[in-house]
Design a protein around this motif. Sequence first.
Motif, PDB file in Angstrom:
ATOM      1  N   LYS A  14       0.828  -1.198   0.000  1.00  0.00           N
ATOM      2  CA  LYS A  14       0.000   0.000   0.000  1.00  0.00           C
ATOM      3  C   LYS A  14       0.868   1.257   0.000  1.00  0.00           C
ATOM      4  CE  LYS A  14      -3.650   2.382   2.586  1.00  0.00           C
ATOM      5  NZ  LYS A  14      -4.510   2.375   3.800  1.00  0.00           N
ATOM      6  N   ALA A  15       1.928   1.232   0.810  1.00  0.00           N
ATOM      7  CA  ALA A  15       2.826   2.384   0.886  1.00  0.00           C
ATOM      8  C   ALA A  15       3.554   2.595  -0.435  1.00  0.00           C
ATOM      9  CB  ALA A  15       3.834   2.187   2.018  1.00  0.00           C
ATOM     10  N   ALA A  16       3.910   1.507  -1.107  1.00  0.00           N
ATOM     11  CA  ALA A  16       4.567   1.624  -2.412  1.00  0.00           C
ATOM     12  C   ALA A  16       3.625   2.271  -3.429  1.00  0.00           C
ATOM     13  CB  ALA A  16       5.013   0.254  -2.900  1.00  0.00           C
ATOM     14  N   ASP A  17       2.346   1.906  -3.364  1.00  0.00           N
ATOM     15  CA  ASP A  17       1.365   2.526  -4.259  1.00  0.00           C
ATOM     16  C   ASP A  17       1.236   4.023  -3.970  1.00  0.00           C
ATOM     17  OD1 ASP A  17       0.813   0.145  -5.544  1.00  0.00           O
ATOM     18  OD2 ASP A  17      -0.895  -0.355  -4.265  1.00  0.00           O
ATOM     19  N   GLU A  18       1.303   4.385  -2.683  1.00  0.00           N
ATOM     20  CA  GLU A  18       1.244   5.805  -2.326  1.00  0.00           C
ATOM     21  C   GLU A  18       2.411   6.570  -2.943  1.00  0.00           C
ATOM     22  OE1 GLU A  18       0.902   6.577   1.861  1.00  0.00           O
ATOM     23  OE2 GLU A  18      -0.390   4.841   2.178  1.00  0.00           O
ATOM     24  N   MET A  19       3.564   5.927  -2.983  1.00  0.00           N
ATOM     25  CA  MET A  19       4.742   6.597  -3.522  1.00  0.00           C
ATOM     26  C   MET A  19       4.671   6.742  -5.042  1.00  0.00           C
ATOM     27  SD  MET A  19       6.522   7.362  -0.856  1.00  0.00           S
ATOM     28  CE  MET A  19       8.256   7.596  -1.227  1.00  0.00           C
ATOM     29  N   ALA A  20       3.742   6.033  -5.657  1.00  0.00           N
ATOM     30  CA  ALA A  20       3.577   6.132  -7.115  1.00  0.00           C
ATOM     31  C   ALA A  20       2.530   7.167  -7.517  1.00  0.00           C
ATOM     32  CB  ALA A  20       3.173   4.756  -7.674  1.00  0.00           C
ATOM     33  N   ASP A  21       1.900   7.776  -6.516  1.00  0.00           N
ATOM     34  CA  ASP A  21       0.834   8.744  -6.769  1.00  0.00           C
ATOM     35  C   ASP A  21       1.302  10.122  -6.316  1.00  0.00           C
ATOM     36  OD1 ASP A  21      -1.477  10.369  -6.648  1.00  0.00           O
ATOM     37  OD2 ASP A  21      -2.759   8.636  -6.251  1.00  0.00           O
ATOM     38  N   GLY A  28      10.979 -10.436  11.164  1.00  0.00           N
ATOM     39  CA  GLY A  28      11.623 -10.844   9.925  1.00  0.00           C
ATOM     40  C   GLY A  28      12.211  -9.713   9.102  1.00  0.00           C
ATOM     41  N   PHE A  29      12.597  -8.598   9.748  1.00  0.00           N
ATOM     42  CA  PHE A  29      13.092  -7.430   9.024  1.00  0.00           C
ATOM     43  C   PHE A  29      14.605  -7.445   8.799  1.00  0.00           C
ATOM     44  CE2 PHE A  29       9.896  -3.811   8.796  1.00  0.00           C
ATOM     45  CZ  PHE A  29       8.785  -4.627   8.973  1.00  0.00           C
ATOM     46  N   THR A  30      15.252  -8.591   8.876  1.00  0.00           N
ATOM     47  CA  THR A  30      16.713  -8.594   8.726  1.00  0.00           C
ATOM     48  C   THR A  30      17.144  -8.001   7.386  1.00  0.00           C
ATOM     49  OG1 THR A  30      16.612 -10.899   7.989  1.00  0.00           O
ATOM     50  CG2 THR A  30      17.149 -10.510  10.304  1.00  0.00           C
ATOM     51  N   GLY A  31      16.358  -8.252   6.329  1.00  0.00           N
ATOM     52  CA  GLY A  31      16.671  -7.686   5.028  1.00  0.00           C
ATOM     53  C   GLY A  31      15.892  -6.431   4.709  1.00  0.00           C
ATOM     54  N   THR A  32      14.895  -6.119   5.530  1.00  0.00           N
ATOM     55  CA  THR A  32      14.055  -4.942   5.317  1.00  0.00           C
ATOM     56  C   THR A  32      14.596  -3.741   6.079  1.00  0.00           C
ATOM     57  OG1 THR A  32      12.165  -6.439   5.097  1.00  0.00           O
ATOM     58  CG2 THR A  32      11.672  -4.105   5.393  1.00  0.00           C
ATOM     59  N   ARG A  33      15.170  -3.973   7.250  1.00  0.00           N
ATOM     60  CA  ARG A  33      15.893  -3.023   8.066  1.00  0.00           C
ATOM     61  C   ARG A  33      15.031  -1.967   8.738  1.00  0.00           C
ATOM     62  NH1 ARG A  33      18.874  -5.624   9.847  1.00  0.00           N
ATOM     63  NH2 ARG A  33      19.981  -3.862  10.741  1.00  0.00           N
ATOM     64  N   CYS A  34      14.769  -2.188  10.009  1.00  0.00           N
ATOM     65  CA  CYS A  34      14.103  -1.179  10.832  1.00  0.00           C
ATOM     66  C   CYS A  34      14.298  -1.525  12.301  1.00  0.00           C
ATOM     67  CB  CYS A  34      12.610  -1.102  10.510  1.00  0.00           C
ATOM     68  SG  CYS A  34      11.787   0.357  11.238  1.00  0.00           S
ATOM     69  N   TYR A  61       9.973   5.502   4.258  1.00  0.00           N
ATOM     70  CA  TYR A  61       8.539   5.558   4.573  1.00  0.00           C
ATOM     71  C   TYR A  61       7.882   4.196   4.391  1.00  0.00           C
ATOM     72  CZ  TYR A  61       3.563   6.482   3.865  1.00  0.00           C
ATOM     73  OH  TYR A  61       2.188   6.443   3.936  1.00  0.00           O
ATOM     74  N   ILE A  62       8.196   3.531   3.290  1.00  0.00           N
ATOM     75  CA  ILE A  62       7.587   2.225   3.005  1.00  0.00           C
ATOM     76  C   ILE A  62       7.916   1.226   4.107  1.00  0.00           C
ATOM     77  CG2 ILE A  62       7.654   0.264   1.396  1.00  0.00           C
ATOM     78  CD1 ILE A  62       8.134   2.284  -0.853  1.00  0.00           C
ATOM     79  N   VAL A  63       9.160   1.235   4.552  1.00  0.00           N
ATOM     80  CA  VAL A  63       9.588   0.324   5.608  1.00  0.00           C
ATOM     81  C   VAL A  63       8.881   0.649   6.922  1.00  0.00           C
ATOM     82  CG1 VAL A  63      11.561  -0.389   7.014  1.00  0.00           C
ATOM     83  CG2 VAL A  63      11.806  -0.163   4.532  1.00  0.00           C
ATOM     84  N   GLN A  64       8.765   1.933   7.249  1.00  0.00           N
ATOM     85  CA  GLN A  64       8.109   2.304   8.500  1.00  0.00           C
ATOM     86  C   GLN A  64       6.629   1.932   8.489  1.00  0.00           C
ATOM     87  OE1 GLN A  64       9.254   5.898  10.704  1.00  0.00           O
ATOM     88  NE2 GLN A  64      10.609   6.426   9.000  1.00  0.00           N
ATOM     89  N   ARG A  65       5.981   2.010   7.331  1.00  0.00           N
ATOM     90  CA  ARG A  65       4.588   1.552   7.251  1.00  0.00           C
ATOM     91  C   ARG A  65       4.509   0.056   7.531  1.00  0.00           C
ATOM     92  NH1 ARG A  65       0.550   4.956   8.316  1.00  0.00           N
ATOM     93  NH2 ARG A  65       0.531   6.777   6.945  1.00  0.00           N
TER      94      ARG A  65
END
Length: 410
Positions: A58-65, A252-258, A296-300
């Motif tokens: 959803k956050a990725a879609d927001e970044m496309a708008d 499971g954020f080892t590769g997502t990082r937060c 932003y996408i990661v924090q969402r």
Amino acid sequence: MARINDNYEKLPGSYLFSEIAKRVATYKEKNPSADIIRLGIGDVTRPLPPAVIAAIHKAADEMADEKTFRGYGPEQGYEFLTREIIARNYAPKGIDIAEDEIFVSDGSKSDTGNIQEIFSPTCKVAVTDPVYPVYLDTNVMAGRTGDLQEDGRFAGVTYLPCTAENNFSPDLPTERVDMIYLCCPNNPTGTALSRADLAKWVNYARRNDAVILFDAAYAAYITESDVPSSVYEIDGAKEVAIEFRSFSKTAGFTGTRCGYTVVPKNLFGKDKDGAKVSFNKLWNRRHTTKFNGTAYIVQRGAAAVYSTEGQKQVKETIAYYMENARIIRENLAKNGFAVYGGVNAPYIWLKTPENISSWEFFDLLLHKCNIVGTPGAGFGPCGEGYFRLTAFGSRENTIRAMERDWSKIS
């Protein structure tokens, strides 16, 4: 030529996990058909929870708008995440944490390594032994320690032995120190400090104007009621402690990082003139100068961890890993090993048999059983004679590893 930072040359020649990778690669090259099961590096294997994935999409879609696109965000973290952190992790325990005391980052490894920058190079450091290498290595890099001695310890560092003899609960130092690194539940030993044990450290810090650097990356794995999930559950801790948290092993954020760090506003140090200075102010300055904020996408995605569905899914994942820990712990015990941890953390710490060194045990386990673990000596001198296995593998590989013939090395 430009002068290098000579402190880097004080470090051992190879990072622990690089050495492991090299030995495994050499063995695999000579034995290409070997079915190697990796229970060494503490990386997760379960995918991100569905609630997190949905939030990221959803956050990725927001970044496309154009209407919902976001550029630079607040370096300290978006309110939608910091408020959830407070509401879920601290408020239910009666712990009063303000939003501007939370700093969202790309993970607790970065923060536990970088935090030393806001302390004087003259500060005396205490680390548990064995210890997560990042704490010690970053202080060596900063010039806060002396040289590496023949006994494997750095001059100028206060080591706090954690062994079976003291139930992996370190004694208070006999000398005054300024910075105390505590990891609870502990990596690598998988053990944890009780409420009474942690209280004695908080009291020591208050008496000696020291600061506890409390790594709570594995807090979500705690099962025993007498083990605090936050240092701030102890009275007075907000005056003496900085806490580090992570979504890596929790969700499971080892590769997502937060991750995030809590720096209370009533935690003070002193400057060269003896005046009180807020560590919160210093860390905010460091954080905003050297970091542009977690995506932003990661924090969402991280905020979705605290949703009703996210909490359910995360607990299921943690239960999965802890069942792996039970399988490892009980099977090793049946094979005659002295085993520790695996109750409040996804790590199992075992005593190597017959005084075998931890690297010798690593080679035996690799060559005889095709299993990779982590030598305890890589975590410090008191880790010699111990060995770490992780519960982060798949259930299938965990069971297969335990079905192999451990009698070859027990």
